[in-house]
Enzyme design. Structure first.
Site, PDB file in Angstrom:
ATOM      1  N   ASP A  92     -10.961  15.061  43.532  1.00  0.00           N
ATOM      2  CA  ASP A  92     -11.131  16.458  43.119  1.00  0.00           C
ATOM      3  C   ASP A  92     -10.123  16.927  42.072  1.00  0.00           C
ATOM      4  O   ASP A  92      -9.457  17.949  42.244  1.00  0.00           O
ATOM      5  CB  ASP A  92     -11.053  17.387  44.329  1.00  0.00           C
ATOM      6  CG  ASP A  92     -12.207  17.159  45.285  1.00  0.00           C
ATOM      7  OD1 ASP A  92     -12.121  16.233  46.103  1.00  0.00           O
ATOM      8  OD2 ASP A  92     -13.203  17.896  45.199  1.00  0.00           O
ATOM      9  N   HIS A 135      -1.441  20.205  46.059  1.00  0.00           N
ATOM     10  CA  HIS A 135      -2.116  18.992  46.564  1.00  0.00           C
ATOM     11  C   HIS A 135      -1.545  17.707  45.989  1.00  0.00           C
ATOM     12  O   HIS A 135      -1.867  16.623  46.467  1.00  0.00           O
ATOM     13  CB  HIS A 135      -3.608  19.028  46.225  1.00  0.00           C
ATOM     14  CG  HIS A 135      -4.340  20.163  46.854  1.00  0.00           C
ATOM     15  ND1 HIS A 135      -4.352  20.372  48.214  1.00  0.00           N
ATOM     16  CD2 HIS A 135      -5.075  21.180  46.319  1.00  0.00           C
ATOM     17  CE1 HIS A 135      -5.068  21.453  48.476  1.00  0.00           C
ATOM     18  NE2 HIS A 135      -5.514  21.965  47.349  1.00  0.00           N
TER      19      HIS A 135
HETATM   20  C1  Q6P Z   1     -10.619  22.078  45.878  1.00  0.00           C
HETATM   21  C2  Q6P Z   1     -11.314  20.798  45.697  1.00  0.00           C
HETATM   22  C3  Q6P Z   1     -13.086  21.009  47.333  1.00  0.00           C
HETATM   23  C4  Q6P Z   1     -14.533  20.856  47.490  1.00  0.00           C
HETATM   24  C5  Q6P Z   1     -15.027  21.446  48.784  1.00  0.00           C
HETATM   25  C6  Q6P Z   1      -3.265  24.023  44.159  1.00  0.00           C
HETATM   26  C7  Q6P Z   1      -5.295  24.856  44.354  1.00  0.00           C
HETATM   27  C8  Q6P Z   1      -6.408  24.633  45.335  1.00  0.00           C
HETATM   28  C9  Q6P Z   1      -7.228  23.461  44.890  1.00  0.00           C
HETATM   29  C10 Q6P Z   1      -8.495  23.302  45.644  1.00  0.00           C
HETATM   30  C11 Q6P Z   1      -9.224  22.045  45.311  1.00  0.00           C
HETATM   31  N1  Q6P Z   1     -12.690  20.845  46.008  1.00  0.00           N
HETATM   32  N2  Q6P Z   1     -16.003  22.470  48.584  1.00  0.00           N
HETATM   33  O1  Q6P Z   1      -4.558  23.747  44.274  1.00  0.00           O
HETATM   34  O2  Q6P Z   1      -5.869  24.444  46.606  1.00  0.00           O
HETATM   35  O3  Q6P Z   1      -7.103  25.827  45.369  1.00  0.00           O
HETATM   36 ZN    ZN Z   2      -6.794  26.434  47.148  1.00  0.00          ZN
END
Ligand code: Q6P
Ligand code: ZN
Length: 669
Positions: A92, A135
């Protein structure tokens, strides 16, 4: 002492160059709309603008491996095909020829912020950055993150500024597993995260995101995970976790610096979080952290993908850092069953590490972590689906309310021999008796002086309610008489709901009402068990207010949740002579109470307590309280008594619940 704002357009200059549904929400506009909202509202002009810088290799290596850094360094020279392939080894996330440059600026922005706060150039601040960080791991990019901005900043603060304890509050709706891994065995960094989890069904689907990952080795107890197992969580759920988990642990930890992984995907409308907390909640979350570490707070942007709620939430946060009055946390419901389940589990998992959680209940009889296994359960699958659809449906919510600053931030009514502290304005009112008191005079009241004092108090309260005055400080010769005079029939057309917080003994309280116009909370060493009712809450500690541990426990676990639920229009804080409360505790209390009633707190003290005028004035002006030193561990009996009191009151006051047993499921917003 201002608020730093770090932003550079350069960090908008990378984007997703191919089709990837998982990454399409992470757009440059996230940053531009946030910054433009700050400009449009005039908030950016009130901040100290600080430029970012690039983090150096050595700084990046504080949280990453050399191999990983070297690999990322090559990305600016890769072809599109190479970039795509490089990206594939991680989850991701996407790379772009300019992302390495931006990632160095993002991490460097966090370091600039830490420098500005630690050197005293500013009190606090926020860095609006892309790419986010929480992350990213030692040797891996993940979840839109390249370098772990906040983890690097925490290491840097320890190394460069000799900071002993760092609190990281991650209110982004995803679990910052990268931060957890970095500090898992490190007791000098306390990592707190709440995150959408759904029994491991939600990304990043890690077993170690659950509440039972508490840290390892020496770091056991210094990793606090709050999993949200349902979407649609609301303001009351967030505030309940702050009052009953984060704040007790944070106050006991006593950080020298607070870093916030400020992701706003935990707000309503966000496609990732699907939660229902409104943008003004971030004003409260920010405010509740602003009296830790002497106010040293650095917020660093993480997620937030709804381009309407993100800028609203950013503005609420910045406005709070600047010290504007808080929005009223109106209409809080009871925390939902699932939130209480999580709350109960976290408290139980951590009670062996923190004396403030020592008296927490056992985890629920059906351990929620085992639910993961029986997720196939059809019935449950169905209800969860319905909740999800409702939360995802929400496209509109009211704009957060305006938060106008009163022309007079703090007014004082002092005897002639007491100098008015800097920043306060002496209150002058007409010599005429307040119209609401005129009848009393006709009835031949015996004590003219007391009547005049009360009359001036009423005049001051009126000016607070019209927002001409923010807070107030009043010194009077006979506090009991004034209190009785002011409260015994405080006209209901003057104030709807008064929260009276009485610190110390008070002999005669028979003027208290039970009609809900007044909520009276008293902290002292007197046992008044029998007199209690829903609106009279005596909190008894063996050593009264001189016991900081008991006092802070009572404030965080009882007073704050009660105040949130009661939602006063005015706070009256009374300090009775000889209460024994020390200045820093007193300042903490004032700081926290300023979060209610739009900052309209009126402090009453007795004339012979002049020495406390300075500290009181400072707190009423919104200056951060000094950290509490010498926190003794909580007295066993006091802890048990507070827990019994909380348990008894929770039927009347839903924000006092800390267990899920006996609560009904509720439909989300
Ligand atoms: C989300 C990745 C998830 C798919 C599920 C600092 C900011 C964050 C990143 C989120 C990545 N996709 N539907 O990172 O935590 O918002
Ligand atoms: Zn987030």
């Amino acid at each position: 002492m201002g608020t730093a704002l770090i932003y550079d357009e350069e960090m908008t200059k990378y984007k997703l160059l191919w089709v990837d549904p998982a990454c399409k929400i992470e757009v440059p506009e996230r940053l531009t709309v946030s910054y433009e909202a700050l400009v449009r509202s005039g908030l950016s002009d009130r901040c100290v603008s600080i430029p970012p810088r690039e983090a150096t290799d050595a700084e990046i290596l504080l949280a990453h491996s050399e191999e990983y850094l070297e690999a990322v360094k090559k990305t600016p020279y890769m072809t599109l095909e190479d970039l795509k392939e490089f990206t594939l080894q991680y989850g991701d996330v996407y790379f772009h020829p300019n992302i390495y440059h931006c990632a160095k600026l993002a991490a460097g922005s966090a370091l600039q912020l830490v420098d500005s706060v630690m050197t005293g150039k500013v009190r606090n601040g926020i860095a609006l950055v892309r790419p986010p960080g929480h992350h990213s791991m030692r040797s891996a990019a993940n979840g839109f993150c390249v370098f772990n901005n906040v983890a690097i900043a925490a290491q840097y603060a320890k190394q460069k500024h000799g900071v002993k304890r760092v609190l990281i509050v991650d209110w982004d709706i995803h679990h910052g597993q990268g931060v957890q891994y970095c500090f898992e065995d490190d007791p000098s960094v306390l990592y707190y995260s709440w995150h959408r989890y759904e029994h491991q069904k939600f990304w990043p689907n890690l077993r170690e995101s659950d509440y039972d990952s508490v840290g390892k080795g020496n770091g056991a107890g210094f990793n606090v995970n709050v999993p949200w197992n349902k979407v649609g969580m609301e303001n009351s759920d967030y505030l309940s976790i702050f009052c009953h988990v984060l704040l007790p642990v944070a106050y006991e930890f006593c950080p020298d610096l607070v870093l916030v992984c400020a992701g706003f995907d935990s707000a309503i409308g966000d496609p990732e979080g699907e939660m229902c907390a409104t943008p003004d909640i971030f004003a409260h979350l920010t405010h509740l952290l602003m009296n830790l570490a002497g106010g040293k707070l650095c917020a660093v942007l993480e997620g937030g993908y709804n381009l309407t709620s993100l800028p609203q939430s950013v503005c609420q946060t910045v406005q709070t850092l600047l010290g504007d009055p808080l929005p009223q946390p109106a209409g809080l419901r009871s925390p939902c069953k699932s939130a209480l389940e999580s709350l109960q589990c976290v408290r139980s998992a951590h009670r062996r590490y923190w004396s403030f959680l020592k008296h927490a209940a056992n985890q629920p009889s059906t351990d929620i972590s085992t639910k993961r296994i029986k997720l196939a359960n059809e019935e449950e699958g169905k209800t969860e689906m319905a909740v999800e659809e409702r939360a995802a449906e929400i496209k509109e919510w009211p704009e957060p309310p305006e938060r106008p600053s009163p022309p007079v931030r703090c007014a004082s009514l002092l005897p002639e021999d007491v100098a008015c502290p800097d920043g306060l304005k002496l209150f002058s009112s007409s010599k005429d008796l307040h119209p609401l008191l005129a009848s009393k005079l006709q009835n031949g009241a015996d004590d003219q002086d007391a009547l005049i004092t009360v009359s001036r108090l009423y005049a001051m309260i009126e000016k607070m309610l019209t927002n001409e005055i923010g807070s107030g400080l009043v010194l009077i010769s006979d506090i009991s008489a004034a209190m009785m005079g002011a409260l015994q029939d405080l006209p209901s057309d003057l104030v709807d709901r008064v929260l009276v917080v009485c610190v110390g003994k008070e002999k005669d309280l028979n003027y208290l009402t039970t009609d809900g116009k007044m909520l009276f909370v008293q902290i002292s060493d007197e046992d008044k068990e029998k007199e209690k009712n829903k609106y009279f809450i005596p909190v008894s500690l063996k050593k009264g207010c001189s016991d900081t541990a008991g006092f802070i426990q009572a404030v965080l676990g009882l007073l704050l949740p009660l105040a949130y639920e009661y939602d006063p229009t005015l706070v009256l804080l009374v300090r009775t002579p000889g209460s024994g409360v020390d200045d820093s505790m007193w300042q903490q209390l004032i700081g926290l109470l300023l979060g209610f009633a739009k900052g309209h707190t009126l402090v009453l003290m007795q004339t012979n307590e002049k020495v406390h005028v300075g500290p009181t004035a400072s707190a009423l002006l919104g200056r951060p309280a000094p950290p509490l030193l010498e926190l003794q561990t909580l007295d066993q009996e006091d802890g048990e008594a507070l827990e019994r009191l909380r348990e008894r009151l929770q039927t009347d006051w839903k924000m006092l619940q800390t267990t899920s047993e006996g609560t009904e499921e509720t439909l989300p917003c």
